[in-house]
Design an enzyme around this catalytic site. Sequence first.
Site, short mmCIF file in Angstrom:
data_model
loop_
_atom_site.label_atom_id
_atom_site.label_comp_id
_atom_site.label_asym_id
_atom_site.label_seq_id
_atom_site.Cartn_x
_atom_site.Cartn_y
_atom_site.Cartn_z
N TYR A 57 47.72 32.59 -56.19
CA TYR A 57 48.27 33.85 -56.33
C TYR A 57 47.69 35.14 -56.97
O TYR A 57 47.47 36.10 -56.55
CB TYR A 57 49.94 33.56 -56.93
CG TYR A 57 50.59 34.85 -57.25
CD1 TYR A 57 50.44 35.08 -58.68
CD2 TYR A 57 51.15 35.78 -56.33
CE1 TYR A 57 51.13 36.19 -59.16
CE2 TYR A 57 51.55 37.08 -56.74
CZ TYR A 57 51.65 37.29 -57.96
OH TYR A 57 52.15 38.64 -58.71
N LYS A 113 45.72 38.64 -55.93
CA LYS A 113 45.87 40.08 -56.70
C LYS A 113 44.81 40.61 -57.06
O LYS A 113 44.24 41.72 -56.88
CB LYS A 113 47.10 40.02 -57.82
CG LYS A 113 48.29 39.66 -57.28
CD LYS A 113 49.09 40.82 -56.64
CE LYS A 113 50.47 40.52 -56.22
NZ LYS A 113 50.98 41.68 -55.60
N SER A 167 49.51 42.62 -61.11
CA SER A 167 50.19 41.53 -61.98
C SER A 167 49.21 41.17 -63.00
O SER A 167 48.20 41.11 -62.90
CB SER A 167 50.24 40.19 -61.14
OG SER A 167 50.67 39.36 -61.94
C1 WQD Z 1 57.78 32.89 -68.57
C2 WQD Z 1 57.95 31.83 -69.46
C3 WQD Z 1 57.36 29.68 -68.94
C4 WQD Z 1 60.67 29.02 -66.46
C5 WQD Z 1 54.57 34.52 -63.45
C6 WQD Z 1 53.64 34.99 -62.70
C7 WQD Z 1 53.69 36.39 -62.80
C8 WQD Z 1 54.91 37.25 -62.35
C9 WQD Z 1 55.79 36.49 -63.23
C10 WQD Z 1 54.82 37.52 -59.97
C11 WQD Z 1 56.81 30.99 -69.65
C12 WQD Z 1 58.69 29.67 -69.48
C13 WQD Z 1 59.91 29.46 -67.39
C14 WQD Z 1 61.62 27.98 -66.89
C15 WQD Z 1 60.56 27.96 -69.00
N1 WQD Z 1 55.16 36.59 -60.98
N2 WQD Z 1 59.67 29.15 -68.48
N3 WQD Z 1 61.33 27.50 -68.24
O1 WQD Z 1 54.68 32.41 -65.79
O2 WQD Z 1 54.79 34.25 -67.39
O3 WQD Z 1 54.60 34.89 -64.85
O4 WQD Z 1 55.88 35.21 -63.09
O5 WQD Z 1 54.42 38.68 -60.05
O6 WQD Z 1 52.52 36.92 -62.05
O7 WQD Z 1 52.31 34.29 -63.29
O8 WQD Z 1 56.64 33.88 -65.77
O9 WQD Z 1 59.19 33.46 -65.86
O10 WQD Z 1 57.68 31.89 -64.81
O11 WQD Z 1 57.62 32.20 -67.40
O12 WQD Z 1 60.29 27.39 -70.34
O13 WQD Z 1 62.51 27.35 -66.22
O14 WQD Z 1 59.08 31.01 -69.42
O15 WQD Z 1 56.62 28.55 -69.52
O16 WQD Z 1 56.54 30.84 -71.07
P1 WQD Z 1 55.08 33.74 -66.01
P2 WQD Z 1 57.79 32.78 -65.79
#
Ligand code: WQD
Length: 342
Positions: free
Chosen positions: A152, A156, A128
């Site tokens: 997490y 990885k 990741s």
């Molecule tokens: C994306 C963007 C949030 C939810 C994580 C893990 C990564 C992988 C993918 C496993 C960010 C914003 C999110 C919400 C929001 N997981 N957001 N409101 O954090 O980039 O990555 O998930 O493999 O390893 O770290 O993904 O989809 O959670 O967030 O504003 O309800 O959307 O702040 O900018 P992230 P995400």
Amino acid sequence: MTSPTTILLTGGAGYIGSHTYVALVEAGYQPLILDDFSNSDPEVLQRLQQITGREVLCQRGNARDRATLEALLTQHQVQAVIHFAGFKAVGESVAQPLKYFENNLGSTIALLQAMATTGCQKLVFSSSATVYGDPASVPITESFPRSHTNPYGHTKLVCEDMIAAQCAALPALRAGVLRYFNPVGAHPSGLIGEDPSGIPNNLMPFVTQVAVGKRPRLQVFGGDYATPDGTGVRDYIHVQDLAQAHVAAVRKLLAGADTFTVNVGTGQGYSVLDVVRAFEQASGKPVPYDVVARRPGDVAQCYADAAMAKAVLDWQAAQNLQSMCEDSWRWQSRNPDGYRKA
Ligand code: WQD
């Protein structure tokens, strides 16, 4: 007629695993799923049979069980393994770190041991972009320093190191480490897709649940980042493109390639509001939102330099944000409760 090449997919009934399963069948391989369904639904197997028109080979079991792994590798003469199995919720990993270390490290250790005793020598590992922590700049190349900001991501990073050490100890073992950016979307049939349990941690499933009426509003975590519109920027990649990257990695390893590590992203960053707007256009559904405080641990920007994957795998993402949103919406609108029957 040579028998098809069997590929073991640990955690193969999950979101990325199930889409990779379909891509492997279409590429002429014989995938074999090992899954304990702790984070996936057996209904996926029916859907996979519906999509591929073939019986699905699946063994219910835990990827931490070395004897189960050794039996599968031997009985099915597995030529390569794709290791998807693992817990992946950042927030949960902070609350329950030992659950993550035990499962994510334990399954990787058991798999490496089973591969060593049975002579299986090709491994693709689901890593990741989270191993880059908070990058000093973007786009991110594979040579960027690694760090971890949550258990997490730490699992990885440690799994990558364990695999590298085992490849150094057993030169015949070759590994392809794929660092996923942000997987979204669903198979165009609408039969399989992302099905998080409980409140979605990730953006796209939350957006689709608002659009389908399961949740009233989206919370946008932070509007004051140093980004074009103040909201977080990420490299969203269609799960179909991600599946193809796994097929390319398996093909490369089976052809005798040395161990490699590549970013699996599009190289294009989109903000939260970019995604919301694109989704509303693709679905015709409003996604009401409120901009609220930043989520602890989030970084402002994270997107890939995707050149290495092109050079090493001759693979690049083909799907755009519109198709990611269209396919996500088709899956969610046809399966409002995911794989659970309404
Ligand atoms: C994306 C963007 C949030 C939810 C994580 C893990 C990564 C992988 C993918 C496993 C960010 C914003 C999110 C919400 C929001 N997981 N957001 N409101 O954090 O980039 O990555 O998930 O493999 O390893 O770290 O993904 O989809 O959670 O967030 O504003 O309800 O959307 O702040 O900018 P992230 P995400």
